[in-house]
Design an enzyme around this catalytic site. Structure first.
Site, PDB file in Angstrom:
ATOM      1  CG  HIS A  64      16.260  17.728  18.941  1.00 13.34           C
ATOM      2  ND1 HIS A  64      16.449  16.440  18.524  1.00 13.34           N
ATOM      3  CD2 HIS A  64      14.976  17.787  19.398  1.00 13.34           C
ATOM      4  CE1 HIS A  64      15.329  15.736  18.722  1.00 13.34           C
ATOM      5  NE2 HIS A  64      14.426  16.537  19.238  1.00 13.34           N
ATOM      6  CB  CYS A  82      13.302  12.707  19.592  1.00  9.92           C
ATOM      7  SG  CYS A  82      11.524  12.765  19.516  1.00  9.92           S
ATOM      8  CG  PHE A  84       8.097  14.240  23.098  1.00  4.53           C
ATOM      9  CD1 PHE A  84       8.444  15.579  22.997  1.00  4.53           C
ATOM     10  CD2 PHE A  84       7.011  13.789  22.361  1.00  4.53           C
ATOM     11  CE1 PHE A  84       7.741  16.444  22.173  1.00  4.53           C
ATOM     12  CE2 PHE A  84       6.289  14.652  21.540  1.00  4.53           C
ATOM     13  CZ  PHE A  84       6.655  15.981  21.448  1.00  4.53           C
ATOM     14  CD  GLU A 135      18.691  22.409  19.258  1.00  5.48           C
ATOM     15  OE1 GLU A 135      17.593  22.289  18.652  1.00  5.48           O
ATOM     16  OE2 GLU A 135      19.674  21.687  19.034  1.00  5.48           O
ATOM     17  CE  LYS A 192      14.976  15.981  14.518  1.00  4.34           C
ATOM     18  NZ  LYS A 192      16.245  16.383  15.156  1.00  4.34           N
ATOM     19  CG  HIS A 241      11.865  14.362  14.434  1.00  4.77           C
ATOM     20  ND1 HIS A 241      12.659  13.306  14.837  1.00  4.77           N
ATOM     21  CD2 HIS A 241      11.640  15.102  15.541  1.00  4.77           C
ATOM     22  CE1 HIS A 241      12.875  13.406  16.149  1.00  4.77           C
ATOM     23  NE2 HIS A 241      12.265  14.482  16.592  1.00  4.77           N
TER      24      HIS A 241
END
Lengths: 403, 87
Positions: free
Chosen positions: A294, A162, A390, A305, A326, A331
């Site tokens: 994010h 990502c 990830f 976050e 997003k 995403h």
């Protein structure tokens, strides 16, 4: 060190087939997420996504090209054509030799992989199309951009899940700043909305079945999107000399690794990346007016976050705006940072902060100004774009208004 | 038969926890067994494969899942309910 600016941007994603349409959708807080269209949909538990609809590749590519371009490559070329046309650059001679392509993607040619696995495993055929390998390879998109535009300098693909696009744009930025290259075409692309791609994500049990609601107490997971965004980065000196329109300046980049868990995010890793980008940019935290988060809409990411932002920005965390687009485009995995950079540039050029839509209920663990549901007009001069992958690989970019 | 379901669920959790099935207490929580979020998702997958059922579970909101994961006992009960419903 040389200063780096953006002189072109292009995109195709669930919100629009170009930058103007995408910005309009973001400003209106429109949602591009809807019911997926794909084979065997009835066998999926998660049936929504930010899918590009009414897409006609034949209008943009000839038959030969289509037989060589996976959907992620097509998206990349569409975005690259728009960006390079806007920049007004043509590449030949010395300039071509000092210009390259760095793109992010996580899955590469997933559609090609999916279709051809079906051919050999499901249909039991013993032969596949001869171009399967050049179509599915992760660097296919970067290579086709280099070929279409005659970019002969360093080109490669970055795959950090990502964070891929942010890592890619960070490399492009540093390569120009250090003097290695003069112009870089950069960004990212993803097209994972195929049966196998969806099944793989379903397995992890982190997908929402009903919508992406970042920072909202009612959030219940991420929603996948697809598409691409591509930018032209060049030196400030060159852009000025040729009288190009400068959209924004790239001022800082940092990357960190959590070295902790393959899927759970870390507050320290995220905070170190944001602090690092500020330091690299020579920005004070009070300079930052907006952060494109994010903000995946998972329980874990959003609270971690927000805690990281609070740690890095202290009291200023309550003054700045942070939103997750997003919620609108989904995403895009390896392409997500690129599409989100469009929102960062829109904030700087148009004074419009894209909202976090789908926001229903405050979460005390995400108690920041997340620009809920409606875009906001605001003058900001510096922004950050977060990406936390990830694998614990974090990449944060800092942009400033055109000098 | 019921006994077998219990044993099969316990075997799955024991394997995930890397302990002997005899050492899995029925009132143990996943925490007690040292099974983290990834281990849980893997256990649920193993349960679905073992019993040929669909387990409704979203890692973002485990508290809202009809699949009660508070202890070994509740997981066994939930598996039995799902097997009855999905037969």
């Amino acid at each position: 060190m040389r200063r780096v600016v953006i002189t072109g941007q292009g995109t195709i994603n669930a919100l629009g087939a170009d930058v103007a349409a995408t910005k309009r959708a973001m400003a209106e807080g429109r949602c591009g997420i809807g019911e997926l269209e794909m084979r065997d949909l009835d066998r999926l538990a998660v049936r929504i996504g930010g899918q590009i609809k009414d897409y006609d590749p034949e209008a943009l590519f000839n038959r030969q090209q289509i037989s060589l371009y996976d959907r992620f490559t097509q998206f990349t070329l569409i975005a690259a054509r728009e960006a390079i046309a806007q920049s007004g650059l043509e590449f030949s001679g010395d300039l071509a030799a000092r210009s390259g392509v760095v793109l992010g993607t996580s899955g590469g040619g997933m559609q090609t992989l999916d279709e051809n696995y079906r051919t050999v495993y499901e249909d039991g055929k013993n032969r596949v199309h001869p171009f399967v390998v050049p179509k599915l390879m992760n660097n296919a998109a970067a290579s086709h951009v280099s070929m279409e535009f005659n970019l002969k300098g360093p080109s490669f693909t970055v795959a950090t899940a990502c964070s891929s696009s942010n890592h890619a744009m960070g490399q492009a930025f540093w390569m120009i700043r250090s003097g290695m290259c003069d112009v870089m075409v950069t960004g990212g692309s993803e097209s994972m909305l195929c049966f196998g791609g969806m099944k793989a994500w379903e397995g992890l049990r982190v997908m929402s079945k009903d919508g992406c609601r970042p920072f909202s107490a009612t959030r219940n997971g991420m929603v996948q999107g697809e598409g691409a965004a591509v930018f032209v980065f060049e030196t400030l000196e060159r852009a000025k000399a040729r009288g190009a329109e400068i959209l924004a300046e790239v001022v800082g980049f940092a990357m960190t690794s959590d070295a902790a868990d393959i899927v759970m995010p870390s507050k320290q890793g995220a905070a170190r990346a944001m602090a690092g980008a500020l330091k690299d940019a020579g920005l004070n935290r009070e300079d930052v007016g907006y952060i494109n988060a994010h903000g995946t809409g998972t329980a874990a990411n959003d609270k971690v976050e927000c805690a990281a932002v609070a740690d890095v920005f202290g009291h200023h965390a309550d003054a700045l705006m942070i939103s997750s687009t997003k919620s609108m485009h989904g995403h895009l995995i390896g392409g997500t940072g690129a599409v989100e950079a469009l929102a960062c540039i829109m904030a700087l050029t148009d004074g419009v902060i894209a909202p976090t839509i789908g926001y229903e209920e405050p979460d005390p663990e995400c108690a920041l100004d997340v620009v809920p549901n409606e875009a906001r007009e605001a003058r900001v001069t510096a922004v950050l774009s977060n990406a936390f992958a990830f694998g614990g690989l974090n990449a944060v970019l800092a942009f400033r208004a055109a000098p | 038969m019921t006994d077998t379901i219990d044993k099969r669920v316990i075997a799955i959790l024991a394997e995930q926890a890397v302990i002997e099935p005899e050492d899995v207490r029925r009132d143990a929580t996943l925490d007690d067994l040292g099974i983290d979020s990834l281990g849980l998702v893997e256990s649920i997958f193993a349960i679905e494969e073992e019993f040929d059922i669909q387990v409704p579970f979203n890692a973002n909101e485990p508290q809202n899942s009809p699949f009660d994961i508070s202890s070994v006992e509740t997981i066994i009960a939930a598996v039995k309910t799902l097997m009855a419903e999905q037969r």
